[in-house]
Enzyme design. Structure first.
Site, short mmCIF file in Angstrom:
data_model
loop_
_atom_site.label_atom_id
_atom_site.label_comp_id
_atom_site.label_asym_id
_atom_site.label_seq_id
_atom_site.Cartn_x
_atom_site.Cartn_y
_atom_site.Cartn_z
N CYS A 1 0.77 -1.26 -0.05
CA CYS A 1 0.02 -0.08 -0.14
C CYS A 1 0.88 1.24 -0.01
O CYS A 1 0.26 2.41 -0.24
CB CYS A 1 -1.08 -0.12 1.20
SG CYS A 1 -0.06 0.04 2.72
N CYS B 1 -3.55 -1.77 9.39
CA CYS B 1 -3.03 -0.50 9.34
C CYS B 1 -2.39 -0.25 10.85
O CYS B 1 -1.46 0.48 11.06
CB CYS B 1 -4.01 0.74 8.84
SG CYS B 1 -4.84 0.15 7.59
#
Ligand code: FES
Length: 140
Positions: A34, A103
């Protein structure tokens, strides 16, 4: 995707953003998939994290989890900060959507990397203390 009020608050008003110029330890972790990058700076006084700041080039959940994580370790002994898990950070934020759970790993890893850097600078082998700093594998 629904975020808790706490996540929205820490995303809109993140705590401890910035950098510490004369930091005692700096950790940078990232994810190739990402592209998110997290940098964590710590000041250590008598084995206690007296100050912590972070900078991230990342998503909102990464900002919110790092903000909460810095609040949770500020003023805490290094040993205690090392025990902070991404799960505890997510719980303190009252949850994250499943696709965003990875995350929160970034913040935990960045803290461990910063503490590891601190120990290395002190001439202490950080590995037995800090353990393996893995990659955020399921970033999507
Ligand atoms: Fe990779 Fe949030 S940390 S998308």
């Amino acid at each position: 995707m629904i975020y808790s009020e706490k996540v929205m608050d820490h995303f809109a008003n993140p705590r401890n953003v910035g950098e510490i110029e004369d930091a005692d330890g700096v950790g940078e972790v990232g994810n190739a998939k990402c592209g998110d990058i997290m940098k964590m700076y710590i000041k250590v006084d008598n084995g206690v994290i007296s100050d912590v700041k972070f900078k991230t080039f990342g998503c909102g959940a990464a900002v919110a989890t790092s903000s909460m994580a810095t609040e949770l370790i500020k003023g805490k002994p290094l040993e205690e900060a090392l025990k902070l898990t991404n799960k505890a950070v997510v719980e303190a934020l009252e949850g994250l959507p499943p696709v965003k759970l990875h995350c929160s790993v970034l913040a935990e890893q960045a803290i461990k990397a910063a503490i590891s850097d601190y120990y290395t600078r002190q001439g202490i082998d950080p590995l037995p203390i800090v353990g393996e700093i893995g990659e955020c594998e399921d970033c999507q």
